[in-house]
Design an enzyme around this catalytic site. Structure first.
Site, short mmCIF file in Angstrom:
data_model
loop_
_atom_site.label_atom_id
_atom_site.label_comp_id
_atom_site.label_asym_id
_atom_site.label_seq_id
_atom_site.Cartn_x
_atom_site.Cartn_y
_atom_site.Cartn_z
N LEU A 154 -90.19 -26.99 -10.75
CA LEU A 154 -90.96 -26.85 -11.74
C LEU A 154 -92.11 -25.84 -11.70
CD1 LEU A 154 -90.90 -30.90 -11.68
CD2 LEU A 154 -89.63 -29.40 -13.10
N ARG A 155 -91.96 -25.14 -10.49
CA ARG A 155 -93.16 -24.10 -10.28
C ARG A 155 -94.38 -24.49 -10.13
NH1 ARG A 155 -90.17 -20.10 -8.11
NH2 ARG A 155 -89.03 -18.93 -9.69
N ASP A 205 -80.17 -26.26 -11.68
CA ASP A 205 -80.54 -25.18 -10.76
C ASP A 205 -81.86 -24.51 -11.49
OD1 ASP A 205 -80.88 -23.91 -8.52
OD2 ASP A 205 -79.16 -22.42 -8.92
#
Length: 437
Positions: free
Chosen positions: A63-64, A304
Protein backbone atom coordinates in the site's frame (compact mmCIF):
# COMPACT_ATOMS: atom_id res chain seq x y z
CA UNK A 1 -28.44 -0.49 6.62
CA UNK A 2 -30.77 -3.29 5.54
CA UNK A 3 -29.96 -4.37 1.99
CA UNK A 4 -31.74 -6.93 -0.16
CA UNK A 5 -29.85 -8.25 -3.19
CA UNK A 6 -32.34 -9.86 -5.57
CA UNK A 7 -31.99 -12.30 -8.46
CA UNK A 8 -28.20 -12.59 -8.31
CA UNK A 9 -26.18 -15.70 -9.07
CA UNK A 10 -24.97 -16.42 -5.55
CA UNK A 11 -21.71 -18.36 -5.56
CA UNK A 12 -20.00 -19.52 -2.37
CA UNK A 13 -16.91 -21.53 -3.36
CA UNK A 14 -16.41 -22.85 0.19
CA UNK A 15 -19.73 -24.68 0.24
CA UNK A 16 -20.26 -25.23 -3.48
CA UNK A 17 -23.41 -23.08 -3.51
CA UNK A 18 -24.22 -21.79 -6.98
CA UNK A 19 -27.81 -20.65 -7.48
CA UNK A 20 -29.86 -17.69 -8.57
CA UNK A 21 -31.51 -16.37 -5.45
CA UNK A 22 -31.79 -13.45 -3.01
CA UNK A 23 -29.47 -12.40 -0.20
CA UNK A 24 -30.48 -10.19 2.73
CA UNK A 25 -28.10 -8.09 4.83
CA UNK A 26 -28.68 -6.31 8.14
CA UNK A 27 -26.33 -4.88 10.76
CA UNK A 28 -23.32 -5.78 8.64
CA UNK A 29 -24.15 -9.48 8.46
CA UNK A 30 -25.87 -11.85 6.07
CA UNK A 31 -29.33 -12.49 7.46
CA UNK A 32 -30.54 -14.98 4.88
CA UNK A 33 -29.64 -16.57 1.56
CA UNK A 34 -32.79 -17.47 -0.33
CA UNK A 35 -36.34 -16.14 -0.16
CA UNK A 36 -36.24 -13.13 2.16
CA UNK A 37 -39.91 -13.28 3.16
CA UNK A 38 -41.05 -10.10 4.88
CA UNK A 39 -37.53 -8.63 5.18
CA UNK A 40 -37.96 -4.84 5.27
CA UNK A 41 -35.05 -3.61 3.15
CA UNK A 42 -33.92 0.00 3.09
CA UNK A 43 -32.24 -0.63 -0.23
CA UNK A 44 -33.04 -3.22 -2.88
CA UNK A 45 -30.38 -4.11 -5.45
CA UNK A 46 -31.39 -5.90 -8.64
CA UNK A 47 -28.48 -8.25 -9.34
CA UNK A 48 -29.94 -9.85 -12.45
CA UNK A 49 -27.05 -11.02 -14.62
CA UNK A 50 -24.54 -10.40 -11.83
CA UNK A 51 -22.53 -12.81 -9.69
CA UNK A 52 -22.81 -12.31 -5.94
CA UNK A 53 -19.57 -13.65 -4.46
CA UNK A 54 -17.59 -13.35 -1.24
CA UNK A 55 -15.27 -10.36 -1.12
CA UNK A 56 -11.84 -11.21 -2.50
CA UNK A 57 -8.93 -11.90 -0.15
CA UNK A 58 -5.52 -10.81 -1.47
CA UNK A 59 -2.44 -12.19 0.28
CA UNK A 60 0.10 -9.78 -1.27
CA UNK A 61 -0.53 -6.06 -1.70
CA UNK A 62 1.82 -3.19 -0.95
CA UNK A 63 0.00 0.00 0.00
CA UNK A 64 3.17 2.18 0.05
CA UNK A 65 2.39 3.76 3.42
CA UNK A 66 4.27 4.66 5.45
CA UNK A 67 7.31 5.99 3.62
CA UNK A 68 6.56 5.78 -0.10
CA UNK A 69 3.54 8.06 -0.33
CA UNK A 70 4.76 9.40 -3.68
CA UNK A 71 3.98 5.96 -5.13
CA UNK A 72 0.77 5.21 -3.29
CA UNK A 73 -1.37 6.49 -0.45
CA UNK A 74 -3.38 4.30 1.89
CA UNK A 75 -6.53 6.05 0.71
CA UNK A 76 -5.86 5.52 -3.00
CA UNK A 77 -4.73 1.91 -2.69
CA UNK A 78 -7.61 0.83 -0.45
CA UNK A 79 -9.94 2.53 -2.94
CA UNK A 80 -8.28 0.41 -5.62
CA UNK A 81 -8.88 -2.69 -3.51
CA UNK A 82 -12.58 -1.89 -3.19
CA UNK A 83 -12.81 -1.19 -6.93
CA UNK A 84 -11.38 -4.65 -7.52
CA UNK A 85 -13.80 -6.38 -5.16
CA UNK A 86 -11.06 -7.01 -2.59
CA UNK A 87 -12.43 -6.76 0.96
CA UNK A 88 -9.42 -8.17 2.85
CA UNK A 89 -5.74 -7.90 2.07
CA UNK A 90 -2.36 -8.75 3.56
CA UNK A 91 0.45 -6.20 3.28
CA UNK A 92 4.16 -7.06 3.65
CA UNK A 93 6.38 -5.30 6.20
CA UNK A 94 8.82 -3.52 3.86
CA UNK A 95 7.46 -0.04 4.46
CA UNK A 96 9.62 2.88 5.59
CA UNK A 97 10.03 2.53 8.50
CA UNK A 98 9.76 -1.26 8.46
CA UNK A 99 6.84 -2.83 10.35
CA UNK A 100 8.98 -4.12 13.20
CA UNK A 101 7.39 -2.12 16.04
CA UNK A 102 3.87 -2.60 17.47
CA UNK A 103 3.12 1.12 17.30
CA UNK A 104 3.62 1.21 13.54
CA UNK A 105 1.32 -1.76 13.04
CA UNK A 106 -1.38 -0.26 15.25
CA UNK A 107 -1.17 3.06 13.40
CA UNK A 108 -1.53 1.38 10.02
CA UNK A 109 -4.52 -0.69 11.11
CA UNK A 110 -6.17 2.34 12.72
CA UNK A 111 -5.85 4.40 9.54
CA UNK A 112 -7.26 1.56 7.45
CA UNK A 113 -10.25 1.16 9.78
CA UNK A 114 -11.01 4.88 9.52
CA UNK A 115 -11.12 4.63 5.71
CA UNK A 116 -13.58 1.68 5.86
CA UNK A 117 -12.69 0.48 2.36
CA UNK A 118 -11.01 -2.85 3.06
CA UNK A 119 -9.82 -5.00 5.96
CA UNK A 120 -6.06 -4.78 6.43
CA UNK A 121 -3.94 -7.62 7.82
CA UNK A 122 -0.27 -6.59 8.14
CA UNK A 123 2.69 -8.94 8.21
CA UNK A 124 5.33 -8.08 10.78
CA UNK A 125 9.03 -8.03 9.96
CA UNK A 126 10.76 -11.30 10.75
CA UNK A 127 14.02 -9.52 11.61
CA UNK A 128 14.78 -5.99 12.77
CA UNK A 129 14.71 -3.58 9.84
CA UNK A 130 14.65 -6.71 7.61
CA UNK A 131 18.43 -6.85 7.96
CA UNK A 132 18.47 -10.57 8.74
CA UNK A 133 20.35 -10.42 12.02
CA UNK A 134 18.05 -9.94 15.03
CA UNK A 135 14.57 -11.42 15.40
CA UNK A 136 11.69 -9.06 16.11
CA UNK A 137 9.39 -9.31 19.13
CA UNK A 138 6.88 -11.58 17.41
CA UNK A 139 4.54 -11.84 20.39
CA UNK A 140 4.18 -8.05 20.67
CA UNK A 141 3.67 -7.66 16.93
CA UNK A 142 0.99 -10.37 16.99
CA UNK A 143 -0.84 -8.55 19.77
CA UNK A 144 -0.67 -5.38 17.66
CA UNK A 145 -2.43 -7.17 14.79
CA UNK A 146 0.17 -8.95 12.64
CA UNK A 147 -1.05 -12.18 11.01
CA UNK A 148 2.42 -13.56 10.31
CA UNK A 149 6.07 -12.64 9.82
CA UNK A 150 8.00 -12.00 6.65
CA UNK A 151 11.21 -10.74 5.10
CA UNK A 152 9.19 -9.38 2.14
CA UNK A 153 11.57 -9.45 -0.86
CA UNK A 154 14.72 -9.24 1.29
CA UNK A 155 16.42 -12.64 1.15
CA UNK A 156 17.57 -14.02 4.49
CA UNK A 157 21.10 -15.29 3.89
CA UNK A 158 21.80 -16.62 7.41
CA UNK A 159 20.25 -20.09 7.77
CA UNK A 160 20.89 -20.07 11.52
CA UNK A 161 18.77 -16.95 11.96
CA UNK A 162 16.03 -18.50 9.82
CA UNK A 163 16.11 -21.72 11.84
CA UNK A 164 15.77 -19.81 15.11
CA UNK A 165 12.91 -17.77 13.65
CA UNK A 166 11.10 -20.94 12.62
CA UNK A 167 11.71 -22.56 16.00
CA UNK A 168 10.22 -19.55 17.77
CA UNK A 169 7.29 -19.36 15.34
CA UNK A 170 6.57 -23.08 15.76
CA UNK A 171 6.53 -22.73 19.55
CA UNK A 172 3.79 -20.11 19.47
CA UNK A 173 1.90 -21.17 16.35
CA UNK A 174 2.90 -18.25 14.14
CA UNK A 175 3.18 -18.51 10.36
CA UNK A 176 6.33 -17.36 8.59
CA UNK A 177 5.86 -16.00 5.05
CA UNK A 178 8.92 -16.42 2.84
CA UNK A 179 9.60 -15.72 -0.81
CA UNK A 180 12.09 -18.41 -1.83
CA UNK A 181 15.11 -16.67 -3.32
CA UNK A 182 18.82 -17.17 -2.85
CA UNK A 183 20.51 -14.01 -1.55
CA UNK A 184 23.31 -14.10 -4.13
CA UNK A 185 21.79 -15.86 -7.14
CA UNK A 186 18.66 -13.72 -7.21
CA UNK A 187 20.21 -10.36 -8.08
CA UNK A 188 19.46 -10.23 -11.82
CA UNK A 189 16.69 -8.29 -13.55
CA UNK A 190 15.19 -10.98 -15.82
CA UNK A 191 14.79 -14.74 -15.79
CA UNK A 192 17.83 -16.59 -17.10
CA UNK A 193 17.20 -17.89 -20.60
CA UNK A 194 17.30 -17.07 -24.27
CA UNK A 195 15.35 -13.81 -23.91
CA UNK A 196 17.61 -12.40 -21.19
CA UNK A 197 20.69 -13.43 -23.17
CA UNK A 198 19.42 -11.85 -26.38
CA UNK A 199 18.55 -8.60 -24.59
CA UNK A 200 21.79 -8.53 -22.62
CA UNK A 201 19.98 -8.54 -19.26
CA UNK A 202 21.42 -10.06 -16.08
CA UNK A 203 19.65 -13.32 -15.32
CA UNK A 204 18.01 -14.92 -12.31
CA UNK A 205 18.29 -18.71 -12.67
CA UNK A 206 15.60 -21.14 -11.52
CA UNK A 207 18.02 -22.48 -8.92
CA UNK A 208 17.78 -19.12 -7.13
CA UNK A 209 14.28 -20.28 -6.19
CA UNK A 210 14.90 -24.00 -5.74
CA UNK A 211 18.02 -23.69 -3.58
CA UNK A 212 16.08 -21.42 -1.24
CA UNK A 213 13.13 -23.81 -1.30
CA UNK A 214 15.31 -26.79 -0.38
CA UNK A 215 16.70 -24.83 2.58
CA UNK A 216 13.27 -23.71 3.77
CA UNK A 217 11.75 -27.18 3.45
CA UNK A 218 14.63 -28.82 5.34
CA UNK A 219 14.15 -26.30 8.15
CA UNK A 220 10.39 -26.94 8.15
CA UNK A 221 11.11 -30.65 8.57
CA UNK A 222 13.37 -29.88 11.51
CA UNK A 223 11.21 -27.28 13.26
CA UNK A 224 7.63 -28.22 12.20
CA UNK A 225 6.97 -24.49 11.69
CA UNK A 226 4.17 -23.43 9.38
CA UNK A 227 5.51 -21.59 6.33
CA UNK A 228 3.70 -19.82 3.52
CA UNK A 229 5.74 -19.67 0.32
CA UNK A 230 5.13 -16.43 -1.54
CA UNK A 231 5.00 -16.00 -5.32
CA UNK A 232 6.37 -19.19 -6.77
CA UNK A 233 7.72 -18.60 -10.27
CA UNK A 234 9.08 -21.87 -11.67
CA UNK A 235 7.99 -25.37 -12.67
CA UNK A 236 10.76 -26.80 -10.47
CA UNK A 237 9.45 -24.80 -7.52
CA UNK A 238 5.93 -26.14 -8.04
CA UNK A 239 7.28 -29.71 -8.11
CA UNK A 240 9.11 -29.19 -4.81
CA UNK A 241 6.00 -27.77 -3.12
CA UNK A 242 3.87 -30.61 -4.48
CA UNK A 243 6.28 -33.15 -3.00
CA UNK A 244 6.42 -31.28 0.32
CA UNK A 245 2.64 -31.29 0.61
CA UNK A 246 2.49 -34.98 -0.26
CA UNK A 247 4.96 -35.54 2.58
CA UNK A 248 2.65 -33.69 4.95
CA UNK A 249 4.82 -30.66 5.61
CA UNK A 250 2.88 -27.63 6.94
CA UNK A 251 3.43 -25.40 3.90
CA UNK A 252 1.19 -23.39 1.61
CA UNK A 253 1.99 -21.31 -1.46
CA UNK A 254 0.73 -18.57 -3.75
CA UNK A 255 1.44 -17.27 -7.25
CA UNK A 256 1.08 -13.77 -8.67
CA UNK A 257 -1.25 -12.78 -11.50
CA UNK A 258 1.86 -11.75 -13.43
CA UNK A 259 3.59 -15.13 -13.39
CA UNK A 260 0.28 -16.90 -14.04
CA UNK A 261 -0.38 -15.09 -17.33
CA UNK A 262 2.90 -13.73 -18.71
CA UNK A 263 6.30 -15.03 -19.79
CA UNK A 264 9.72 -13.51 -20.43
CA UNK A 265 8.79 -13.11 -24.10
CA UNK A 266 6.38 -10.36 -22.99
CA UNK A 267 9.37 -8.19 -22.06
CA UNK A 268 9.41 -7.39 -25.78
CA UNK A 269 11.71 -4.49 -26.55
CA UNK A 270 12.74 -3.72 -22.94
CA UNK A 271 9.22 -2.86 -21.73
CA UNK A 272 9.81 -1.61 -18.14
CA UNK A 273 6.25 -2.54 -17.15
CA UNK A 274 7.45 -6.14 -17.35
CA UNK A 275 10.20 -5.47 -14.79
CA UNK A 276 8.83 -7.57 -11.95
CA UNK A 277 9.92 -9.56 -8.91
CA UNK A 278 9.99 -12.50 -9.27
CA UNK A 279 10.96 -12.15 -12.93
CA UNK A 280 8.74 -13.53 -15.68
CA UNK A 281 9.94 -17.00 -16.68
CA UNK A 282 9.44 -19.29 -19.66
CA UNK A 283 6.23 -20.78 -21.02
CA UNK A 284 6.80 -24.18 -19.38
CA UNK A 285 7.05 -22.46 -15.99
CA UNK A 286 3.84 -20.55 -16.60
CA UNK A 287 1.99 -23.73 -17.55
CA UNK A 288 3.27 -25.52 -14.43
CA UNK A 289 2.10 -22.61 -12.27
CA UNK A 290 -1.33 -22.69 -13.90
CA UNK A 291 -1.64 -26.42 -13.36
CA UNK A 292 -0.36 -26.12 -9.79
CA UNK A 293 -3.03 -23.54 -9.03
CA UNK A 294 -5.69 -25.75 -10.61
CA UNK A 295 -4.78 -28.91 -8.69
CA UNK A 296 -4.33 -27.16 -5.33
CA UNK A 297 -0.56 -27.42 -5.07
CA UNK A 298 -0.64 -23.62 -5.08
CA UNK A 299 -3.25 -22.41 -2.62
CA UNK A 300 -3.95 -18.85 -3.69
CA UNK A 301 -3.69 -16.34 -6.50
CA UNK A 302 -2.42 -12.90 -5.43
CA UNK A 303 -2.31 -9.50 -7.09
CA UNK A 304 1.26 -8.75 -5.98
CA UNK A 305 0.09 -5.14 -6.01
CA UNK A 306 3.12 -2.87 -5.93
CA UNK A 307 2.42 0.63 -7.33
CA UNK A 308 5.42 2.37 -8.87
CA UNK A 309 5.80 6.08 -9.61
CA UNK A 310 6.13 7.32 -13.18
CA UNK A 311 9.72 8.54 -12.85
CA UNK A 312 10.83 5.26 -11.26
CA UNK A 313 9.27 3.06 -13.94
CA UNK A 314 10.05 4.99 -17.12
CA UNK A 315 13.74 4.10 -17.14
CA UNK A 316 15.88 1.57 -19.00
CA UNK A 317 14.68 -1.94 -18.13
CA UNK A 318 17.54 -2.82 -15.78
CA UNK A 319 17.20 0.47 -13.90
CA UNK A 320 13.40 0.59 -13.64
CA UNK A 321 11.86 -0.08 -10.25
CA UNK A 322 10.22 -3.53 -10.22
CA UNK A 323 6.53 -3.70 -9.48
CA UNK A 324 3.07 -3.25 -10.95
CA UNK A 325 -0.46 -2.31 -9.97
CA UNK A 326 -2.68 -5.37 -9.54
CA UNK A 327 -5.50 -5.02 -7.00
CA UNK A 328 -8.09 -4.05 -9.60
CA UNK A 329 -7.00 -6.86 -11.93
CA UNK A 330 -7.09 -9.79 -9.50
CA UNK A 331 -10.69 -10.82 -10.12
CA UNK A 332 -10.52 -10.50 -13.90
CA UNK A 333 -7.26 -12.43 -14.17
CA UNK A 334 -8.58 -15.18 -11.89
CA UNK A 335 -11.61 -15.47 -14.17
CA UNK A 336 -9.41 -15.50 -17.26
CA UNK A 337 -7.25 -18.27 -15.83
CA UNK A 338 -10.34 -20.29 -14.96
CA UNK A 339 -11.79 -19.79 -18.44
CA UNK A 340 -8.51 -20.74 -20.13
CA UNK A 341 -8.35 -23.95 -18.07
CA UNK A 342 -12.03 -24.83 -18.55
CA UNK A 343 -12.66 -24.65 -14.80
CA UNK A 344 -16.03 -23.92 -13.18
CA UNK A 345 -16.48 -20.37 -11.94
CA UNK A 346 -16.52 -21.41 -8.29
CA UNK A 347 -13.04 -22.97 -8.62
CA UNK A 348 -11.53 -19.77 -10.01
CA UNK A 349 -13.23 -17.74 -7.28
CA UNK A 350 -12.06 -20.14 -4.56
CA UNK A 351 -8.41 -19.22 -5.22
CA UNK A 352 -9.12 -15.59 -4.38
CA UNK A 353 -11.71 -16.04 -1.59
CA UNK A 354 -11.93 -19.04 0.74
CA UNK A 355 -8.56 -20.62 -0.12
CA UNK A 356 -6.52 -17.54 0.93
CA UNK A 357 -8.49 -17.48 4.18
CA UNK A 358 -7.36 -21.04 4.89
CA UNK A 359 -3.77 -19.81 4.50
CA UNK A 360 -4.45 -17.12 7.09
CA UNK A 361 -6.18 -19.55 9.46
CA UNK A 362 -7.08 -18.27 12.90
CA UNK A 363 -4.89 -15.18 12.45
CA UNK A 364 -7.92 -13.30 11.12
CA UNK A 365 -9.61 -13.66 14.51
CA UNK A 366 -13.39 -13.45 14.63
CA UNK A 367 -13.58 -13.32 10.83
CA UNK A 368 -12.11 -16.81 10.51
CA UNK A 369 -15.51 -18.51 10.30
CA UNK A 370 -16.97 -16.31 7.57
CA UNK A 371 -14.24 -14.42 5.68
CA UNK A 372 -14.10 -15.46 2.04
CA UNK A 373 -17.49 -17.15 2.39
CA UNK A 374 -21.20 -16.44 2.07
CA UNK A 375 -22.82 -17.89 5.15
CA UNK A 376 -25.91 -16.90 7.09
CA UNK A 377 -24.83 -15.02 10.19
CA UNK A 378 -21.44 -14.27 8.64
CA UNK A 379 -19.93 -10.86 7.99
CA UNK A 380 -21.34 -9.30 4.82
CA UNK A 381 -18.13 -8.76 2.83
CA UNK A 382 -19.39 -9.16 -0.72
CA UNK A 383 -18.44 -8.51 -4.32
CA UNK A 384 -21.01 -8.15 -7.09
CA UNK A 385 -19.60 -8.38 -10.61
CA UNK A 386 -20.74 -8.77 -14.17
CA UNK A 387 -18.97 -11.82 -15.66
CA UNK A 388 -19.97 -10.80 -19.20
CA UNK A 389 -18.52 -7.29 -19.00
CA UNK A 390 -15.09 -7.17 -20.64
CA UNK A 391 -12.80 -4.21 -20.12
CA UNK A 392 -9.35 -2.99 -21.07
CA UNK A 393 -6.71 -1.49 -18.82
CA UNK A 394 -6.03 1.94 -20.26
CA UNK A 395 -4.46 5.10 -18.75
CA UNK A 396 -6.64 6.64 -16.07
CA UNK A 397 -9.01 3.70 -15.71
CA UNK A 398 -7.44 2.49 -12.45
CA UNK A 399 -8.15 3.95 -9.01
CA UNK A 400 -4.64 3.12 -7.80
CA UNK A 401 -2.08 5.88 -7.66
CA UNK A 402 0.19 3.56 -9.62
CA UNK A 403 -0.91 3.25 -13.24
CA UNK A 404 1.79 0.88 -14.47
CA UNK A 405 0.75 -2.69 -15.17
CA UNK A 406 2.00 -5.34 -17.61
CA UNK A 407 -1.63 -5.89 -18.61
CA UNK A 408 -2.09 -2.44 -20.12
CA UNK A 409 -4.16 -2.82 -23.27
CA UNK A 410 -1.58 -1.15 -25.52
CA UNK A 411 1.01 -3.75 -24.49
CA UNK A 412 -1.02 -6.95 -24.55
CA UNK A 413 -4.18 -6.25 -26.53
CA UNK A 414 -5.89 -8.21 -23.76
CA UNK A 415 -9.52 -7.53 -22.82
CA UNK A 416 -10.24 -8.72 -19.28
CA UNK A 417 -13.45 -10.52 -18.25
CA UNK A 418 -15.53 -9.50 -15.25
CA UNK A 419 -16.17 -5.99 -13.94
CA UNK A 420 -16.98 -5.21 -10.33
CA UNK A 421 -20.27 -3.36 -9.87
CA UNK A 422 -20.49 -3.23 -6.06
CA UNK A 423 -18.24 -4.03 -3.12
CA UNK A 424 -19.67 -4.28 0.39
CA UNK A 425 -17.54 -4.34 3.54
CA UNK A 426 -19.55 -5.33 6.61
CA UNK A 427 -22.71 -4.52 4.65
CA UNK A 428 -21.60 -0.98 3.78
CA UNK A 429 -20.84 0.02 0.17
CA UNK A 430 -17.09 0.57 -0.23
CA UNK A 431 -17.29 0.89 -4.02
CA UNK A 432 -20.08 1.19 -6.55
CA UNK A 433 -19.91 1.44 -10.34
CA UNK A 434 -22.88 2.51 -12.39
CA UNK A 435 -24.10 0.00 -14.95
CA UNK A 436 -23.06 0.73 -18.52
CA UNK A 437 -25.71 2.52 -20.55
Amino acid sequence: MKILIKNGRVIDPASGRDETTDLAIASGRIVSIGAAGDFAAERVIDATGLVVAPGLVDLAARLREPGQEHEGMLESELAAAAAGGVTSLVCPPDTDPVLDEPGLVEMLKFRARKLSRCRLFPLGALTRELKGHTLTEMAELTEAGCVGFSQADVALADSLVLMRALQYAATYGYTVWLRPQDATLGKGVAASGAVATRLGLSGVPVIAETIALHTILELVRATKARVHLCRLSSAAGVALVRAAKAEGLPVSADVSINSLHLTDIDIGFFNPDMRLVPPLRQGADREALRQGLADGTIDALVSDHNPVAEDAKNLPFGEAEPGATGLELLLSLALRWGRDHGLPLHTALARVTCDPVRVLGDAVGSLASSAGRLVEGGVADLCLFDPADEWAVTPGVLASQGQHTPFAFAHTGMALPGRVRLTLVAGTPAFERAAAA
